[in-house]
Structure formats: structure tokens, C-alpha cells
Design a protein around this motif. Structure first.
Motif, PDB file in Angstrom:
ATOM      1  N   UNK A 189      19.592  12.596 -21.332  1.00  0.00           N
ATOM      2  CA  UNK A 189      20.330  13.667 -20.670  1.00  0.00           C
ATOM      3  C   UNK A 189      20.430  13.416 -19.164  1.00  0.00           C
ATOM      4  N   UNK A 190      21.509  13.924 -18.581  1.00  0.00           N
ATOM      5  CA  UNK A 190      21.706  13.825 -17.143  1.00  0.00           C
ATOM      6  C   UNK A 190      20.985  14.998 -16.485  1.00  0.00           C
ATOM      7  N   UNK A 191      20.001  14.692 -15.660  1.00  0.00           N
ATOM      8  CA  UNK A 191      19.192  15.707 -15.009  1.00  0.00           C
ATOM      9  C   UNK A 191      19.592  15.812 -13.543  1.00  0.00           C
ATOM     10  N   UNK A 192      19.945  17.025 -13.124  1.00  0.00           N
ATOM     11  CA  UNK A 192      20.334  17.277 -11.740  1.00  0.00           C
ATOM     12  C   UNK A 192      19.229  18.074 -11.048  1.00  0.00           C
ATOM     13  N   UNK A 193      18.879  17.661  -9.846  1.00  0.00           N
ATOM     14  CA  UNK A 193      17.836  18.332  -9.069  1.00  0.00           C
ATOM     15  C   UNK A 193      18.460  19.322  -8.099  1.00  0.00           C
ATOM     16  N   UNK A 194      17.877  20.523  -8.032  1.00  0.00           N
ATOM     17  CA  UNK A 194      18.374  21.553  -7.120  1.00  0.00           C
ATOM     18  C   UNK A 194      17.209  22.187  -6.385  1.00  0.00           C
ATOM     19  N   UNK A 195      17.337  22.239  -5.063  1.00  0.00           N
ATOM     20  CA  UNK A 195      16.315  22.877  -4.245  1.00  0.00           C
ATOM     21  C   UNK A 195      15.588  21.909  -3.337  1.00  0.00           C
ATOM     22  N   UNK A 196      15.763  22.074  -2.030  1.00  0.00           N
ATOM     23  CA  UNK A 196      14.970  21.337  -1.060  1.00  0.00           C
ATOM     24  C   UNK A 196      15.548  20.031  -0.556  1.00  0.00           C
TER      25      UNK A 196
END
Length: 239
Positions: A189-196
Motif C-alpha cells: 500500500x501507498x502510505x502518506x505521512x501527515x503532520x510535522x
């Protein structure tokens, strides 16, 4: 590596998000647009870089006050060819109904913070995995949502956001360890990071942790990520 700009909308205005404390969000001031109209901001972001995707959080919908009517349609008209990832606080059952008539280029986001229990989990399982994005929402160290959704990656769609709300707008850097752990759990799966995310170095670190993309807002408004950075990222961090 996908860099996805974020627009948070509250009472019809684009607002500046900080640490997930939505009551304190205020109308945005940014060099990218005059005023705080979401469409004007979207056009300012597109002028900065040809982003292929835009993430929009309708905070009124997420918090149960009713959605900002016509927001997604206005953005789609202004940004032809841009995929809009829209989080309006919709339940999986609502998303299933909306997908039947969804306009091309709209992709709903289901945030785990709005999932209530077994019925929502069952409805999530039934959604077409390529048609929506799941946001795994964390408030502090705690996961916000049914534990089964975090523990069982078989429930996840093809694209997943790891949303660390306490990091949003904090300038403290992303949660690399959490992202790496969920990348491993998510498999293909394509994991997207959000925050910071603060700068190009953070994006490089997240790429090294296996993230397929990042959501960014403050760094674009504060110019700690520039158009030149975005050009380099587009060429260097391909995934």
C-alpha cells in the motif's frame, strides 16, 4: 514521492492548522494568496507547483456541523486535472453511496476518528479499495478509531494517510518511527505521512522510511519548502 498540499476549511475560510486543536484554528495568512478563500489558496498552491493532488479537510463536516456546500465543486472547477482528496467527515456508508455518482477526480477520505464501531468497520471492509483513501488518525500517542482498523491491514485500501494530529503545524518534524512501522504493516500500500513536515530533509527522511508521499501545509506557507525544493523532490524521490 508525492507531495500533497493541504487546505483546511472552517466556516468557508481556509484556516491555519496547529496540533489538531481545531477550536484554535484561525483564518490563514499566507504569501500564496490574498485573503483566505479556499479556491484562491488552491490557485496559489497550483501556481507554486503543478501538484497532481490536493487534500482538503472540511472541518465543519468532520466535526458534525454540516459540510461546506459546494466547496469540492468549486475547487474542481478551478483545478481541472488535479485529484481532490476530500475529507468531509463522511462515514463509510455515506462514501459508498457517494461513489456511485462521484465526479471524476474526487476521491473521498475516510478518517478513523469518525468511525463508531462494528457497523462502520463492516462498511469500510465493503468499500472498493481503489476508490477511497483511509486516514489513520492519531491524537498524541493514541489511535483515534476502532483498534481493529489499525491492527488489521486487510481493512486498509490501496492508499493510507498516517495522520499525526499533534504534529500538524508544530514545526517539530514528522513521526518517522510510526510511519516506518505502518509502512511495514501496509505491505504494497501507498502510505502518506501527515503532520510535522518542515523541509526537504524531512521529506527525504520519510522517503527513506518508506513513505510514498507527504501532506504539507505550514512549510509551504512559511517557505521552508520552496518551488525549487518541489522540483528537486519530483525528480529525486520517485516512488
Amino acid at each position: 514521492m508525492d507531495v500533497i498540499p493541504v487546505i483546511d476549511v472552517k466556516h468557508g475560510q481556509a484556516v491555519r492548522a496547529r496540533r489538531g486543536n481545531r477550536a484554535s484554528y484561525r483564518p490563514i495568512e499566507t504569501p500564496l494568496a490574498e485573503g483566505n478563500d479556499p479556491v484562491a489558496l488552491a490557485l496559489g498552491l497550483r501556481a507554486l507547483f503543478a501538484f497532481p493532488m490536493l487534500y482538503v479537510a472540511d472541518l465543519d463536516g468532520i466535526e458534525g456541523r454540516g459540510r461546506n456546500a459546494g466547496l469540492a465543486e468549486r475547487l474542481a472547477d478551478a483545478l481541472p486535472g488535479v485529484e481532490l482528496l476530500i475529507d468531509e467527515g463522511a462515514s463509510p456508508c455515506s462514501v459508498a453511496a457517494e461513489l456511485a455518482t462521484a465526479r471524476a477526480g474526487f476521491t473521498p477520505v475516510v478518517g478513523t476518528e469518525i468511525l463508531k464501531g462494528a457497523d462502520d468497520v463492516a462498511a469500510l471492509r465493503a468499500l472498493a479499495r481503489e476508490r477511497y483513501v483511509l486516514s489513520l488518525d492519531f491524537k498524541g500517542e493514541a489511535f483515534s478509531g476502532p483498534p481493529e482498523v489499525l491492527e488489521n491491514a486487510d481493512l486498509w485500501p490501496e492508499r493510507v494517510i498516517v495522520m499525526t494530529l499533534a504534529k500538524v503545524g508544530s514545526g517539530e518534524g514528522p513521526d518517522l518511527q510510526r510511519v516506518a512501522s505502518l509502512v511495514e504493516k501496509g505491505g504494497a500500500r501507498r502510505i502518506y505521512a501527515a503532520g510535522g513536515v518542515r523541509n526537504r530533509a524531512d521529506i527525504a527522511a520519510l522517503s527513506g522510511a518508506g513513505a510514498a508521499g507527504v501532506l504539507v501545509a505550514s512549510a509551504l506557507h512559511d517557505k521552508t519548502i520552496t518551488a525549487g525544493d518541489l522540483d528537486e523532490i519530483a525528480g529525486r524521490f520517485r516512488r
